[in-house]
Scaffold this motif. Structure first.
Motif, PDB file in Angstrom:
ATOM      1  N   HIS A  33       0.842  -1.188   0.000  1.00  0.00           N
ATOM      2  CA  HIS A  33       0.000   0.000   0.000  1.00  0.00           C
ATOM      3  C   HIS A  33       0.882   1.243   0.000  1.00  0.00           C
ATOM      4  CE1 HIS A  33      -3.162  -2.753   0.757  1.00  0.00           C
ATOM      5  NE2 HIS A  33      -2.855  -2.981   2.017  1.00  0.00           N
ATOM      6  N   PRO A  34       0.353   2.370  -0.478  1.00  0.00           N
ATOM      7  CA  PRO A  34       1.128   3.618  -0.385  1.00  0.00           C
ATOM      8  C   PRO A  34       1.519   3.902   1.060  1.00  0.00           C
ATOM      9  CG  PRO A  34      -0.803   3.907  -1.784  1.00  0.00           C
ATOM     10  CD  PRO A  34      -0.952   2.563  -1.152  1.00  0.00           C
ATOM     11  N   ASP A  35       2.746   4.364   1.248  1.00  0.00           N
ATOM     12  CA  ASP A  35       3.272   4.631   2.584  1.00  0.00           C
ATOM     13  C   ASP A  35       2.835   6.017   3.029  1.00  0.00           C
ATOM     14  OD1 ASP A  35       4.615   4.707   4.935  1.00  0.00           O
ATOM     15  OD2 ASP A  35       6.633   4.660   4.078  1.00  0.00           O
ATOM     16  N   THR A  36       2.016   6.051   4.085  1.00  0.00           N
ATOM     17  CA  THR A  36       1.552   7.339   4.601  1.00  0.00           C
ATOM     18  C   THR A  36       2.558   7.977   5.545  1.00  0.00           C
ATOM     19  OG1 THR A  36       0.372   6.213   6.391  1.00  0.00           O
ATOM     20  CG2 THR A  36      -0.862   6.688   4.380  1.00  0.00           C
ATOM     21  N   GLY A  37       3.532   7.212   6.026  1.00  0.00           N
ATOM     22  CA  GLY A  37       4.561   7.768   6.896  1.00  0.00           C
ATOM     23  C   GLY A  37       4.031   8.048   8.292  1.00  0.00           C
ATOM     24  N   LEU A  38       4.937   8.483   9.165  1.00  0.00           N
ATOM     25  CA  LEU A  38       4.573   8.749  10.551  1.00  0.00           C
ATOM     26  C   LEU A  38       3.829  10.063  10.717  1.00  0.00           C
ATOM     27  CD1 LEU A  38       7.842   7.729  12.443  1.00  0.00           C
ATOM     28  CD2 LEU A  38       5.665   6.539  12.491  1.00  0.00           C
ATOM     29  N   GLY A  39       4.086  11.005   9.826  1.00  0.00           N
ATOM     30  CA  GLY A  39       3.580  12.352  10.055  1.00  0.00           C
ATOM     31  C   GLY A  39       4.670  13.168  10.725  1.00  0.00           C
ATOM     32  N   LYS A  40       4.830  14.380  10.279  1.00  0.00           N
ATOM     33  CA  LYS A  40       5.954  15.199  10.735  1.00  0.00           C
ATOM     34  C   LYS A  40       5.913  15.451  12.231  1.00  0.00           C
ATOM     35  CE  LYS A  40       8.544  19.384   9.619  1.00  0.00           C
ATOM     36  NZ  LYS A  40       8.623  20.570   8.741  1.00  0.00           N
ATOM     37  N   ILE A  41       4.750  15.807  12.781  1.00  0.00           N
ATOM     38  CA  ILE A  41       4.682  16.135  14.203  1.00  0.00           C
ATOM     39  C   ILE A  41       4.969  14.902  15.049  1.00  0.00           C
ATOM     40  CG2 ILE A  41       2.194  15.768  14.356  1.00  0.00           C
ATOM     41  CD1 ILE A  41       4.302  18.371  16.288  1.00  0.00           C
ATOM     42  N   HIS A  42       4.521  13.724  14.587  1.00  0.00           N
ATOM     43  CA  HIS A  42       4.793  12.489  15.317  1.00  0.00           C
ATOM     44  C   HIS A  42       6.299  12.221  15.381  1.00  0.00           C
ATOM     45  CE1 HIS A  42       3.948   8.483  16.881  1.00  0.00           C
ATOM     46  NE2 HIS A  42       4.779   7.999  15.989  1.00  0.00           N
ATOM     47  N   GLN A  43       6.991  12.383  14.260  1.00  0.00           N
ATOM     48  CA  GLN A  43       8.426  12.157  14.238  1.00  0.00           C
ATOM     49  C   GLN A  43       9.152  13.197  15.079  1.00  0.00           C
ATOM     50  OE1 GLN A  43      10.151   9.457  12.749  1.00  0.00           O
ATOM     51  NE2 GLN A  43      11.634  10.346  14.173  1.00  0.00           N
ATOM     52  N   GLN A  44       8.672  14.435  15.079  1.00  0.00           N
ATOM     53  CA  GLN A  44       9.291  15.458  15.896  1.00  0.00           C
ATOM     54  C   GLN A  44       9.162  15.142  17.378  1.00  0.00           C
ATOM     55  OE1 GLN A  44       7.307  18.971  14.379  1.00  0.00           O
ATOM     56  NE2 GLN A  44       9.122  19.590  13.223  1.00  0.00           N
ATOM     57  N   ILE A  45       8.022  14.609  17.785  1.00  0.00           N
ATOM     58  CA  ILE A  45       7.856  14.218  19.185  1.00  0.00           C
ATOM     59  C   ILE A  45       8.868  13.138  19.546  1.00  0.00           C
ATOM     60  CG2 ILE A  45       6.291  13.071  20.805  1.00  0.00           C
ATOM     61  CD1 ILE A  45       3.999  14.606  19.436  1.00  0.00           C
ATOM     62  N   HIS A  46       9.062  12.169  18.647  1.00  0.00           N
ATOM     63  CA  HIS A  46      10.106  11.173  18.859  1.00  0.00           C
ATOM     64  C   HIS A  46      11.460  11.846  19.095  1.00  0.00           C
ATOM     65  CE1 HIS A  46       7.280   8.146  17.518  1.00  0.00           C
ATOM     66  NE2 HIS A  46       8.190   7.207  17.567  1.00  0.00           N
ATOM     67  N   ASP A  47      11.814  12.752  18.197  1.00  0.00           N
ATOM     68  CA  ASP A  47      13.127  13.397  18.277  1.00  0.00           C
ATOM     69  C   ASP A  47      13.281  14.199  19.558  1.00  0.00           C
ATOM     70  OD1 ASP A  47      13.721  12.301  15.815  1.00  0.00           O
ATOM     71  OD2 ASP A  47      13.201  14.111  14.686  1.00  0.00           O
ATOM     72  N   TRP A  48      12.207  14.884  19.973  1.00  0.00           N
ATOM     73  CA  TRP A  48      12.277  15.669  21.210  1.00  0.00           C
ATOM     74  C   TRP A  48      12.474  14.758  22.425  1.00  0.00           C
ATOM     75  CZ3 TRP A  48       7.279  18.576  19.477  1.00  0.00           C
ATOM     76  CH2 TRP A  48       7.620  19.517  18.506  1.00  0.00           C
ATOM     77  N   VAL A  49      11.820  13.603  22.429  1.00  0.00           N
ATOM     78  CA  VAL A  49      11.990  12.658  23.537  1.00  0.00           C
ATOM     79  C   VAL A  49      13.417  12.127  23.565  1.00  0.00           C
ATOM     80  CG1 VAL A  49      11.269  10.426  24.480  1.00  0.00           C
ATOM     81  CG2 VAL A  49       9.549  12.017  23.608  1.00  0.00           C
ATOM     82  N   TYR A  50      13.964  11.765  22.391  1.00  0.00           N
ATOM     83  CA  TYR A  50      15.345  11.289  22.337  1.00  0.00           C
ATOM     84  C   TYR A  50      16.301  12.353  22.874  1.00  0.00           C
ATOM     85  CZ  TYR A  50      13.419   7.991  18.866  1.00  0.00           C
ATOM     86  OH  TYR A  50      12.671   7.052  18.210  1.00  0.00           O
ATOM     87  N   GLU A  51      16.108  13.587  22.433  1.00  0.00           N
ATOM     88  CA  GLU A  51      16.988  14.680  22.858  1.00  0.00           C
ATOM     89  C   GLU A  51      16.919  14.873  24.372  1.00  0.00           C
ATOM     90  OE1 GLU A  51      17.781  19.430  21.868  1.00  0.00           O
ATOM     91  OE2 GLU A  51      16.094  18.365  20.969  1.00  0.00           O
ATOM     92  N   TYR A  52      15.724  14.781  24.918  1.00  0.00           N
ATOM     93  CA  TYR A  52      15.555  14.937  26.362  1.00  0.00           C
ATOM     94  C   TYR A  52      16.262  13.809  27.108  1.00  0.00           C
ATOM     95  CZ  TYR A  52      13.239  15.717  30.857  1.00  0.00           C
ATOM     96  OH  TYR A  52      12.989  15.965  32.189  1.00  0.00           O
ATOM     97  N   LEU A  53      16.098  12.559  26.630  1.00  0.00           N
ATOM     98  CA  LEU A  53      16.647  11.401  27.326  1.00  0.00           C
ATOM     99  C   LEU A  53      18.157  11.264  27.154  1.00  0.00           C
ATOM    100  CD1 LEU A  53      13.897   8.704  26.615  1.00  0.00           C
ATOM    101  CD2 LEU A  53      14.291   9.974  28.732  1.00  0.00           C
ATOM    102  N   ASP A  54      18.730  12.017  26.217  1.00  0.00           N
ATOM    103  CA  ASP A  54      20.183  11.968  26.063  1.00  0.00           C
ATOM    104  C   ASP A  54      20.902  12.426  27.320  1.00  0.00           C
ATOM    105  OD1 ASP A  54      20.438  10.877  23.575  1.00  0.00           O
ATOM    106  OD2 ASP A  54      20.480  12.790  22.503  1.00  0.00           O
ATOM    107  N   ASN A  55      20.298  13.353  28.060  1.00  0.00           N
ATOM    108  CA  ASN A  55      20.964  13.920  29.231  1.00  0.00           C
ATOM    109  C   ASN A  55      20.156  13.812  30.515  1.00  0.00           C
ATOM    110  OD1 ASN A  55      23.263  15.102  27.716  1.00  0.00           O
ATOM    111  ND2 ASN A  55      21.634  16.325  26.778  1.00  0.00           N
TER     112      ASN A  55
END
Length: 234
Positions: A33-55
């Protein structure tokens, strides 16, 4: 050898929302099926959580430090099936061992255990039975896996911090998932029963993709005949 992701495996075994026909076409004939992807805001939330948990750490999570994010994992073959995927985060626990975390943005967090237990257990299975490959990150020994769960973010409202900052305000929860390697092996067995069929399987009546194809007049019966006659090159 079949290579299955957690999403594909779930499609094979979920009786309500999965579809044997779509799974068979995807794995045996590479029709996706066509790939709808995660959605930009969803991926950004992932990235923000990773950045927070780095330190820093979140009190909801098991005590430990984030050592990997977006980790590629692959399992040893089991009955001609190799599992593969990308887990969101891996914690090295203060008490020893590792914890797998998956991040979901959802307004119904009460359903994540039922919906994603298989996905988390696939990741655990891959780490506990890693593929032997010098080029694969999962070949690194990340055992024992002692904990796994889902970190959910549920947005409730928009927050404004004058004069120039705003954001989504919501709740985070940790949903611990029980480890169950037998669940994964049973799912693989069910998937193989579908993949070993030579004819196009029946569709799940709830499958929105199959409903769409039928509404636009796609003839699955004709397609199945072409496969059986080996007159179609896919």
């Amino acid at each position: 050898m079949f290579r299955l992701s957690p999403t594909a495996l779930k499609d094979a075994v979920n009786k309500k929302w999965g579809c044997a026909r779509c799974f068979w076409l995807r794995i045996r004939h590479r029709i996706r099926h066509p790939d709808t992807g995660l959605g930009k805001i969803h991926q950004q939330i992932h990235d923000w959580v990773y950045e927070y948990l780095d330190n820093r750490s979140l009190p909801q999570l098991p005590a430990g430090r984030l050592i990997k994010s977006e980790l590629s994992v692959r399992s040893q073959p089991y009955k001609n099936v190799e599992l593969t995927g990308y887990l969101d985060g891996l914690l090295a626990l203060d008490a020893g061992g590792y914890a797998i975390i998956d991040i979901k943005t959802t307004d119904r967090p009460e359903y994540v255990r039922a919906n994603y237990s298989l996905q988390l257990n696939v990741y655990a299975y891959c780490l506990n039975h890693p593929a032997v490959s010098d080029k694969n990150d999962s070949n690194t020994n990340y055992t024992p896996v002692k904990d796994l769960g889902i970190l959910t973010f549920t947005g409730h409202r928009f927050g404004f911090d004058p004069p120039r900052k705003g954001g989504i305000v919501g709740e985070i929860q940790w949903h611990r998932i029980s480890q169950d390697s037998k669940m994964v092996e049973v799912a693989i067995d069910q998937a193989l029963m579908i993949l070993q069929q030579d004819c196009l399987p029946d569709s799940n009546p709830n499958c929105q993709w199959c409903q769409f194809y039928e509404r636009i007049g796609h003839d699955f019966t004709d397609f199945s005949k072409k496969i059986a006659d080996d007159t179609i090159n896919i």
